[in-house]
Scaffold this active site. Structure first.
Site, short mmCIF file in Angstrom:
data_model
loop_
_atom_site.label_atom_id
_atom_site.label_comp_id
_atom_site.label_asym_id
_atom_site.label_seq_id
_atom_site.Cartn_x
_atom_site.Cartn_y
_atom_site.Cartn_z
N LYS A 202 64.31 -46.92 57.23
CA LYS A 202 63.72 -45.58 57.06
C LYS A 202 64.10 -44.66 58.22
O LYS A 202 64.50 -43.51 58.04
CB LYS A 202 62.20 -45.72 56.96
N CYS A 256 59.76 -34.74 59.22
CA CYS A 256 60.41 -36.06 59.22
C CYS A 256 61.66 -36.09 60.08
O CYS A 256 61.73 -36.81 61.07
CB CYS A 256 60.80 -36.45 57.80
N1 SAJ Z 1 69.14 -29.00 57.15
C1 SAJ Z 1 70.21 -28.35 57.75
N2 SAJ Z 1 71.46 -28.60 57.28
C2 SAJ Z 1 71.69 -29.45 56.24
C3 SAJ Z 1 70.60 -30.12 55.64
C4 SAJ Z 1 69.32 -29.88 56.12
O1 SAJ Z 1 70.04 -27.56 58.70
O2 SAJ Z 1 72.87 -29.60 55.86
C5 SAJ Z 1 67.77 -28.78 57.67
C6 SAJ Z 1 66.84 -28.13 56.65
O3 SAJ Z 1 66.98 -26.74 56.63
C7 SAJ Z 1 65.49 -28.58 57.20
C8 SAJ Z 1 65.79 -29.98 57.75
O4 SAJ Z 1 67.18 -30.03 57.93
O5 SAJ Z 1 65.09 -27.74 58.28
C9 SAJ Z 1 65.34 -31.13 56.88
O6 SAJ Z 1 65.45 -30.82 55.49
P1 SAJ Z 1 65.92 -31.86 54.35
O7 SAJ Z 1 65.81 -31.17 53.05
O8 SAJ Z 1 67.25 -32.42 54.67
O9 SAJ Z 1 64.87 -33.08 54.48
P2 SAJ Z 1 63.24 -33.20 54.45
O10 SAJ Z 1 62.77 -33.17 55.87
O11 SAJ Z 1 62.61 -32.25 53.51
O12 SAJ Z 1 63.06 -34.70 53.85
C10 SAJ Z 1 63.67 -35.79 54.50
C11 SAJ Z 1 64.48 -36.59 53.47
N3 SAJ Z 1 65.31 -37.58 54.15
C12 SAJ Z 1 66.66 -37.66 53.95
O13 SAJ Z 1 67.26 -36.91 53.19
C13 SAJ Z 1 67.40 -38.75 54.68
C14 SAJ Z 1 63.56 -37.30 52.50
O14 SAJ Z 1 64.30 -38.13 51.59
C15 SAJ Z 1 62.53 -38.15 53.26
O15 SAJ Z 1 61.61 -38.81 52.39
C16 SAJ Z 1 61.75 -37.23 54.17
O16 SAJ Z 1 62.66 -36.62 55.10
C17 SAJ Z 1 60.68 -38.06 54.88
O17 SAJ Z 1 59.49 -38.00 54.46
O18 SAJ Z 1 61.03 -38.84 55.79
#
Ligand code: SAJ
Length: 405
Positions: A202, A256
């Protein structure tokens, strides 16, 4: 026979899980320490904005398959889904998890399965196993396992069912029982392993994202130094069959990805070099955006921040770099900053600048600082912002002279 389940912690993960299990015909006891939350849920209302959850909770509460309690009830399976925040020195705080284990101990019967789902440092499941054995020496058969949630806010109910899942027990029987439990409602694959590996899986997933987003953000800082368009550079680099660079932004937010890498780094300080470096790049990127916008304010121009949420098309402000940057900018330059957040009805408490409608931002003067990749911002017609000064940290704004990145 279908097991009865007690779910401890009715937040973003616990509540949808409890409602989903109840909807599948299991008898579910939901437990939360917050009296307000319990009162809201007992009326069939919910406190989280997540598609489908309210309808499922209302139904389950109405038909009696989900009941709400302040203490854990006897059940065949116990699911712990409480927060594990960062404490001082970026150390994970396990207080809620250990309190949940202490609270459920009196409700344990012979043959119970205890599943930890909260994101946790390596070794936490073993700690829970030890604690339960100490508290209930009279029970010979307790299975303890780790089953991390992997759901994406905004798609929680769908991902709870569809995503692949990992379940790791403290012993092979606990693994087998945890896998069997998840197979009751998961349509994806359920893979068994041991507890510590499941914990690390995780953390590795979210640290992978963090490190890769940091790489994209570092590229954006380097491209900025050379006056290059990072979006064009990344789009062209990604044409290579083995390259898939993520999207730069104003920094990583959410509860997360910005937090979990510390769980890995803190547990093995000498071994973790890249992971803390990625966190430092994140801080540097936030600072760079702030300084760039601050320079515009210093020239006497107004800056309108587009977006406060941590990512596109959600209203979630947790660990949001957009909110942090906009707040600091407004503090530094009183009266010069405004924000647009179409997903909020009012400015967050204490936010030191006015919240204005997008339409007003498009009509009035001022530079536009794009901080969140909401679809509504990506849809702004180029002619409505022609000639405006724009700092687009997300690469979503369409300009006449640049194709959509
Ligand atoms: N982000 C970027 N660039 C990208 C992708 C994301 O700047 O290319 C930023 C987003 O804007 C945001 C942050 O990263 O600020 C995180 O967003 P996200 O949509 O990638 O993820 P979360 O935090 O909503 O959810 C994550 C997910 N983990 C993964 O994709 C590995 C989700 O599957 C998990 O269940 C969740 O964390 C958790 O609960 O741990």
């Amino acid at each position: 026979m279908r097991p009865s389940v007690t779910v401890i912690g009715l937040g973003y993960v616990g509540l949808p899980t409890a409602a989903l299990l109840a909807g599948r015909g299991l008898r579910v006891h939901g437990v939360d320490s917050s009296p307000q939350l319990r009162a809201t849920l007992a009326e069939g209302r919910v406190h989280i904005a997540e598609p489908g959850v309210e309808a499922l909770v209302r139904q389950a509460v109405a038909d009696g398959s989900l009941t709400i309690h302040d203490t854990p009830q006897r059940a065949d399976v116990f699911v712990i889904a409480v927060p594990t925040p960062l404490g001082p020195g970026q150390a994970p705080m396990l207080d809620h998890v250990l309190d949940a284990a202490r609270a459920l101990a009196p409700a344990l019967d012979e043959g119970a399965l205890v599943l930890l789902e909260s994101t946790s440092p390596i070794g936490t499941t073993a700690q829970i196993g030890k604690l339960l054995r100490q508290l209930r020496p009279d029970i010979a058969d307790i299975s303890v396992a780790y089953g991390p949630e992997r759901v994406l806010p905004g798609r929680i109910l769908e991902e709870l069912v569809r995503n692949n899942r990992v379940a790791g027990g403290l012993d092979p029987r606990a693994t087998e029982r945890a896998v069997a439990f998840y197979r009751l409602f998961v349509e994806g694959e359920v893979h068994g392993t041991e507890a510590a590996s499941a914990e690390m899986v995780k953390l590795a997933e979210n640290a992978f994202r963090d490190v890769n987003i940091a790489f994209a953000n570092e590229l954006s800082l380097i491209a900025g130094h050379h006056g290059l368009d990072v979006w064009r550079v990344i789009a062209l680099a990604n044409l290579h069959p083995r390259v898939d660079i993520l999207r730069p932004g104003p920094g990583v937010g959410g509860h997360c990805i910005a937090v979990d890498p510390w769980f890995l780094a803190h547990g093995a300080p000498g071994a973790a070099r890249l992971i803390p470096a990625a966190r430092a790049v994140d801080a540097a990127k936030r600072d760079a955006v702030l300084e760039q916008a601050s320079a515009v304010c210093m020239e006497g121009e107004r800056v309108i921040c587009l977006g406060l949420a941590f990512k596109g098309d959600v209203d979630d402000l947790r660990e949001s770099p957009a909110l942090a940057i906009a707040t600091e900018l407004a503090r530094r330059h009183p009266g010069r900053v405004a924000a647009v957040e179409p997903h909020l009805a009012a400015a967050p408490p204490g936010f030191p600048a006015p919240l204005i409608p997008l339409e007003e931002a498009l009509m009035g003067p001022g530079a536009l600082l794009v901080l969140t990749d909401h679809s509504v911002f990506a849809g702004i017609p180029p002619e409505r912002i022609a000639g405006r000064r724009i700092i687009d940290t997300r690469g979503i704004i369409r300009l006449e002279n640049r194709p959509h990145a």
